[in-house]
Design an enzyme around this catalytic site. Structure first.
Site, PDB file in Angstrom:
ATOM      1  N   ASP A 155      57.653  22.432  16.142  1.00  0.00           N
ATOM      2  CA  ASP A 155      56.517  22.207  17.029  1.00  0.00           C
ATOM      3  C   ASP A 155      55.250  22.889  16.528  1.00  0.00           C
ATOM      4  OD1 ASP A 155      58.034  20.651  18.651  1.00  0.00           O
ATOM      5  OD2 ASP A 155      58.128  22.044  20.338  1.00  0.00           O
ATOM      6  N   GLY A 156      55.384  24.051  15.861  1.00  0.00           N
ATOM      7  CA  GLY A 156      54.215  24.729  15.327  1.00  0.00           C
ATOM      8  C   GLY A 156      53.518  23.892  14.270  1.00  0.00           C
ATOM      9  N   ARG A 174      49.649  22.001  14.241  1.00  0.00           N
ATOM     10  CA  ARG A 174      48.653  21.985  13.166  1.00  0.00           C
ATOM     11  C   ARG A 174      48.214  20.552  12.877  1.00  0.00           C
ATOM     12  NH1 ARG A 174      51.583  25.749   8.670  1.00  0.00           N
ATOM     13  NH2 ARG A 174      52.503  27.261  10.103  1.00  0.00           N
ATOM     14  N   ASN A 189      48.357  22.178  23.433  1.00  0.00           N
ATOM     15  CA  ASN A 189      49.219  22.955  24.322  1.00  0.00           C
ATOM     16  C   ASN A 189      48.445  23.757  25.360  1.00  0.00           C
ATOM     17  OD1 ASN A 189      51.757  22.209  23.538  1.00  0.00           O
ATOM     18  ND2 ASN A 189      52.238  24.065  22.406  1.00  0.00           N
ATOM     19  N   ASP A 190      47.628  24.720  24.898  1.00  0.00           N
ATOM     20  CA  ASP A 190      47.028  25.625  25.871  1.00  0.00           C
ATOM     21  C   ASP A 190      45.859  26.411  25.292  1.00  0.00           C
ATOM     22  OD1 ASP A 190      48.301  27.709  24.314  1.00  0.00           O
ATOM     23  OD2 ASP A 190      50.127  27.393  25.452  1.00  0.00           O
ATOM     24  N   HIS A 248      45.467  48.356  28.859  1.00  0.00           N
ATOM     25  CA  HIS A 248      44.323  47.920  29.663  1.00  0.00           C
ATOM     26  C   HIS A 248      44.437  46.416  29.902  1.00  0.00           C
ATOM     27  CE1 HIS A 248      40.529  47.910  31.567  1.00  0.00           C
ATOM     28  NE2 HIS A 248      40.024  48.976  30.959  1.00  0.00           N
ATOM     29  N   ASP A 288      48.127  40.459  32.292  1.00  0.00           N
ATOM     30  CA  ASP A 288      48.276  40.520  30.840  1.00  0.00           C
ATOM     31  C   ASP A 288      47.556  39.357  30.168  1.00  0.00           C
ATOM     32  OD1 ASP A 288      49.776  42.784  31.066  1.00  0.00           O
ATOM     33  OD2 ASP A 288      51.685  41.890  30.483  1.00  0.00           O
TER      34      ASP A 288
END
Length: 357
Positions: free
Chosen positions: A68-69, A73, A175-176, A186, A205
């Site tokens: 999927d990566g 691309r 995707n996102d 922090h 987060d």
């Protein structure tokens, strides 16, 4: 369809990807198709999608060999050039790729002979209060063991720049888009807007906006819903928020989501499809919305998304289901639907012997 120029994106760390690439190149030679390797990890540092597709001669079909990566691309390149995208599955938990490596030759024949479906998938794009930049120290840290990062996004020349509406960035995400904390101690504090109106302020987060395609990626890991890739919606999810309301929100495709880094927040990193693309300071903001352009993905046969979900997540192996005795049949129906249901998308068992329970 006529294929004249093919772009090839290969996962360099897999021997089976290199073998499949030989098959693709041989097919191209057989049919007089120009074949060019394009990949963000090539020598010469970081490249934009426009630079890569220009170097490949503006391919009309892009083939990815990997998981999927690698598909992501290729999607970045295909969307830039409005090319078709065919994903060959060499990964472990693939939701995006279409065909196994053993079928790549026949899949290319299907494309050439126009025996395919073209699936249209939503993409996201971004406006921001300022251009995204990567501090040198952050870039050096993130590059460790990963190869070169993508360059910060350019400004889209075909869109209006406005002080209130921000700068249109030349990016597209399948995707996102994620806004996440940079410092371990922090959290990032963010005001979240839907269609220009404040929804809530979060300390978390990370906060992410996903497409239906991305609902099975980071959004799923963060507790978000699984959404059919055929749907048109944006999925907003907070990651480890310090507040009682921690649910995902699904918005309509024409409802943009704004993320403003609040005054006392730490710095926030902007990642697009898993790639770090910039860092925001308190007071900065990004707006995430459906891109006018969509990805055109090649499908050789009907897309059984829920079957793939069942297999990838082992959904029939739950102890409670096994204890119930006879498992549920794989297909709920075996005949065509009645007239009042003919407008629905219903998968039926393939022709042949009766399906096993």
């Amino acid at each position: 369809m006529t294929v004249e120029r093919l772009g090839l994106v290969v996962h360099g760390g897999r021997a089976e990807a290199a073998e499949a690439a030989h098959v693709v190149r041989a097919w191209c030679a057989e049919h007089g198709v120009r074949c060019t390797d394009i990949d963000v990890w090539h020598e010469g540092g970081r490249h934009s999608a426009r630079e890569e597709v220009d170097a490949a001669g503006d391919p009309d079909l892009i083939v990815t060999l990997g998981g999927d990566g690698t598909f992501l691309r290729g999607a970045r390149l295909a969307a830039r050039n409005d090319a078709l995208l065919l994903g060959v599955d060499l990964g472990r938990v693939g939701f995006l790729t279409e065909v196994p490596a053993s079928a790549v030759h026949s899949a290319l024949d299907s494309v050439r002979e126009d025996r395919i479906d073209v699936e249209s998938r939503m993409l996201l794009t971004v406006r921001a209060s300022r251009r995204l930049e990567l501090p040198t120290d952050v870039e050096a840290l993130m590059r460790y063991g990963r190869g070169p990062l993508l360059p910060p996004p350019q400004v889209r020349p075909d869109c209006e720049v406005d002080a209130e509406w921000g700068i249109p960035l030349d990016v597209m995400a399948l995707n996102d888009v994620v806004l996440e904390k940079l410092s371990r101690d922090h959290q990032v504090s963010v005001g979240v807007y839907v269609s220009g109106r404040l929804l809530a302020s979060y300390s978390a987060d990370a906060l992410l906006v996903a497409t239906p395609t991305g609902s099975t990626a980071y959004s799923f890991a963060a507790g978000g819903p699984v959404v059919s890739p055929r749907a048109n919606a944006l999925v907003f999810s907070p990651v480890a928020p310090h507040m009682a309301f921690n649910r995902s929100i699904v918005t309509a495709p024409d409802e943009p989501i704004g993320l403003r880094v609040l005054e006392r927040s730490g710095q926030a990193a902007v990642s697009i499809d898993g790639q770090l693309r910039g860092v925001l300071d308190p007071g900065d903001w990004i707006g995430v919305y459906a891109a006018p352009r969509r990805l055109r993905a090649v499908r050789i046969g009907p897309m059984d998304f829920y079957g793939r979900l069942r297999e990838r997540m082992n959904l029939t192996d739950a102890p409670a289901a096994v204890a119930d005795g006879t498992p549920a049949p794989l297909w709920s129906v075996t005949t065509p639907p009645p007239g009042d249901m003919a407008h629905l998308t219903l998968l039926t068992a393939p022709a042949g012997p009766s399906p096993a329970p």
